[in-house]
Design an enzyme around this catalytic site. Sequence first.
Site, mmCIF file in Angstrom:
data_model
loop_
_atom_site.group_PDB
_atom_site.id
_atom_site.type_symbol
_atom_site.label_atom_id
_atom_site.label_comp_id
_atom_site.label_asym_id
_atom_site.label_seq_id
_atom_site.Cartn_x
_atom_site.Cartn_y
_atom_site.Cartn_z
ATOM 1 N N ARG A 28 0.830 -1.217 0.000
ATOM 2 C CA ARG A 28 0.000 0.000 0.000
ATOM 3 C C ARG A 28 0.871 1.277 0.000
ATOM 4 N NH1 ARG A 28 -4.054 -0.507 4.710
ATOM 5 N NH2 ARG A 28 -2.506 -1.904 5.575
ATOM 6 N N LEU A 30 1.289 3.538 -2.259
ATOM 7 C CA LEU A 30 0.642 4.746 -2.762
ATOM 8 C C LEU A 30 -0.246 5.364 -1.688
ATOM 9 C CD1 LEU A 30 0.060 6.699 -5.088
ATOM 10 C CD2 LEU A 30 -1.767 5.177 -5.843
ATOM 11 N N SER A 444 -23.752 2.079 14.532
ATOM 12 C CA SER A 444 -22.413 2.273 15.085
ATOM 13 C C SER A 444 -22.312 3.627 15.779
ATOM 14 C CB SER A 444 -21.359 2.155 13.988
ATOM 15 O OG SER A 444 -21.597 3.103 12.975
ATOM 16 N N GLU A 495 -21.742 -1.181 18.223
ATOM 17 C CA GLU A 495 -20.866 -1.961 17.336
ATOM 18 C C GLU A 495 -19.357 -1.788 17.559
ATOM 19 O OE1 GLU A 495 -22.062 -1.576 13.167
ATOM 20 O OE2 GLU A 495 -24.144 -1.199 13.739
ATOM 21 N N TRP A 572 -19.877 -6.992 -0.783
ATOM 22 C CA TRP A 572 -18.571 -6.521 -0.328
ATOM 23 C C TRP A 572 -17.593 -7.665 -0.092
ATOM 24 C CZ3 TRP A 572 -20.890 -2.289 3.446
ATOM 25 C CH2 TRP A 572 -21.487 -1.290 2.648
ATOM 26 N N GLU A 616 -26.055 -1.783 -5.187
ATOM 27 C CA GLU A 616 -24.727 -1.923 -5.795
ATOM 28 C C GLU A 616 -24.612 -3.111 -6.734
ATOM 29 O OE1 GLU A 616 -21.484 -1.744 -3.097
ATOM 30 O OE2 GLU A 616 -22.260 0.052 -2.122
ATOM 31 N N HIS A 704 -21.743 12.390 7.003
ATOM 32 C CA HIS A 704 -20.481 12.404 6.249
ATOM 33 C C HIS A 704 -19.627 13.617 6.590
ATOM 34 C CE1 HIS A 704 -23.241 9.866 3.917
ATOM 35 N NE2 HIS A 704 -22.159 9.136 3.771
ATOM 36 N N CYS A 736 -26.833 7.552 8.536
ATOM 37 C CA CYS A 736 -26.054 6.312 8.524
ATOM 38 C C CYS A 736 -25.376 6.156 9.885
ATOM 39 C CB CYS A 736 -25.019 6.377 7.390
ATOM 40 S SG CYS A 736 -24.218 4.794 7.041
HETATM 41 N N1 GLN Z 1 -25.195 -0.516 11.153
HETATM 42 C C1 GLN Z 1 -24.145 0.022 10.337
HETATM 43 C C2 GLN Z 1 -23.479 1.182 11.060
HETATM 44 O O1 GLN Z 1 -24.145 1.911 11.695
HETATM 45 C C3 GLN Z 1 -24.645 0.468 8.991
HETATM 46 C C4 GLN Z 1 -23.533 1.007 8.129
HETATM 47 C C5 GLN Z 1 -23.911 1.325 6.691
HETATM 48 O O2 GLN Z 1 -25.037 1.485 6.343
HETATM 49 N N2 GLN Z 1 -22.949 1.445 5.830
HETATM 50 O O3 GLN Z 1 -22.296 1.398 10.955
HETATM 51 ZN ZN ZN Z 2 -25.719 3.584 5.922
#
Ligand code: GLN
Ligand code: ZN
Length: 768
Positions: A28, A30, A444, A495, A572, A616, A704, A736
């Site tokens: 890794r 780079l 999380s 988590e 994934w 995806e 984000h 998220c």
């Molecule tokens: N349960 C996951 C988290 O909260 C969901 C993550 C995701 O949607 N990429 O991290």
């Molecule tokens: Zn998410």
Amino acid sequence: MSTPHSTPFTAPFPSATIQGYPRIGAQRELKFALEALWSGRASEEDFLAASRALRIDTYARLRDAGLNEDYAIPADGAVYDHVLETALTVGVLGTHKEVSLAEEFTLARGNDAQPALEMTKWFDTNYHYLVPEIADGAVFIPRPERTLRLVEEARAAGHTIRPALVGPVTLLALSKQADGATSQPLEHLDALVESYRTVLAALADAGVEWVELTEPAVVADLAVADDATLAQHIAAAYAQILGAEQRPQVLVSTPYGAARAGLAALADAAPEALHVDLAVGTLAQEPDYVHRVASLRDIHLVAGLIDGRNVWAADLRTLRNTLEQLGDAVSVSTSTSLLHVPHTVAAETHLPVDVAPWLSFADEKVAEVVALAAGPLDAPEAYAQADRAVRTRAASERTHDAAVAARTAALPAGEVQRQPLYAERAETQKSLDIPLLPTTTIGSFPQTQEIRQTRAAHKAGEITAAEYEEALKDEVRAVVELQERLGLDVLVHGEPERNDMVQYFAELLDGFVVTDNGWVQSYGSRCTRPPLVVGDISRPRAMTVEWSAFAQSLSTKPVKGMLTGPVTILAWSFNRDDVPLSVSADQLGIALADEVHDLEQAGIDIIQIDEPALRELLPLREERRPEYLAWAVRAFRLAALDAKPTTQIHTHLCYSEFGQIIEAVAALDADVTSIEAARSRMELLADVDERFYSALGPGIYDIHSPRVPSVAEMAELIRAALRHFPLERLWVNPDCGLKTRGYAETEAALRNMVLARDEVRATVSVTV
Ligand code: GLN
Ligand code: ZN
């Protein structure tokens, strides 16, 4: 038919080549060079030296591995992204003057004054490219010096590389309209092609005899243009490019699937060489492709037979037969760039001994290309080894587990339906006593430096398993306490025990193996280490129950169990090529159903099954999408099928453009669905209608960014959601998971989220 170019180039196309190689470096290099530069620990000069050393090193390795003919080694020169690199070379971005390295990274990553370019997935891979934006009246000023430097740098080290650019049709098909533009990117094709002609002329002047233009747009049904339209664009663009007087010979490549109308258009345009994707997976979807390709006349074929995006050792003898069907003098290559696979199996020291010989990463695939081109008489050892791998893998108990087969055989075929239906379940679930406009999070909580260090220490054997568990429990205690303090309604355990939402489950399930060094570039400096599905999947023991039950023991409020869904686990991971994906999906569905059952037994009443990757895996060809969505939805439903009516099943998806699969999301039949919505300011709820009969939690806080949204801002988003969606079924949550955030901003934002909910609830309960 174009007129032939006037420059008398004569170098033949190499007999063995590849479509691209991992850029990130076996160690890794780079990634670390980029991060050192960005953090100010290294100078631009250091960075340029490191990235140059990595390229030269790669060329030497590839030559030693057998790609020793001139132009056998492709080079895109990308230090961040190959789409960005091409966009800069042909002047789609940064037309004012030559873009500096710092400006290039600003385009890629943004800064306080300028947002980053949008990033999205490159075809149906897990690689993300930067999306160029095209304004009305755009002018494209070619910057061939970027590619010329790459050529010179290689020459100075004794290598004759093949410059590789994204082709003009694909570049525009993947671009987006700049804000306020009224023209579509593809309307600029003529002007852009002029720029390509200038770049190619400069390369020819410098004595370059082969270039590659990659046009994967022709293997996909894109929203911007259908197959026939793309084929017309190909015909127009390549008549111009190939009609130029001064240019190198051109290889056009078509990775990631089978070309249809585009194949005929390309054959008519007659580049000096044409690459086609003949990987096992492509041929499974389009069995007559070999035949269609074989019937093309007067074109030098480059057969992409070695699968560039999967990890299995090739069945060389079968592939050699296919190669022979294509005629004589056909070159051998990979189906796609090897960007999508790790560097080498040789770097893995903990693989099960029976599995290791079945695998082939980038370096092994280069050897396969060379052996395939050489043939069994010249490379008998490689063919014998491939035969052994194919035979032992097919016969292994790891690939065929009788107990798993018995369970899947007992499943009903086709659509499965949880009973009772949502309306009745919702009535039953009133016993959970969840308030109006309930607040929750996606799972999380911040993964602090401390948690990561503790995990590393545990892995290195510096602390005992018991000490590790105690540290994680402390974290769960703190997370539960924080949520209680903030007044959230449905809690999570946070988590902390998960390194990654897929890898965590892969490590606990049978049928998977994980790697030590199997890093694959996701975007820029970011890499992932996808697990490998090597055989039938089953769950030897409960995976999450202990954590959820512990968290529940700390609170009288409901704690949500947290699982990753079958489709996301597959999306994934590297997958099997000996069974359809739907087989692995069913197996995961059953394994997760067992986990749901165990969570219920442990007193968990709310269980979230995340499917952020549902979109995806959507096939590039439209006609294959219903079949995919059918098995994807079925796998999710299998996981929830036997849940008690009182158990509230949640799911979570994240990306804004979910209009395309909204029906499938509704068909998951979850009781509550959370989706990313904050950045689009609830716009996507305009698509939500009666099809969405269950509860919905559109995110009101963009995780984000570290910015803490105000109470007023989030209250406004809740009100906006209420204009589209009924009060009784609306949940309040972030977009998220919070694992990439810090605690300070998380706490502030969640506090505001609860206050915003309180504010809205106070007004609606007056007006309702
Ligand atoms: N349960 C996951 C988290 O909260 C969901 C993550 C995701 O949607 N990429 O991290
Ligand atoms: Zn998410």
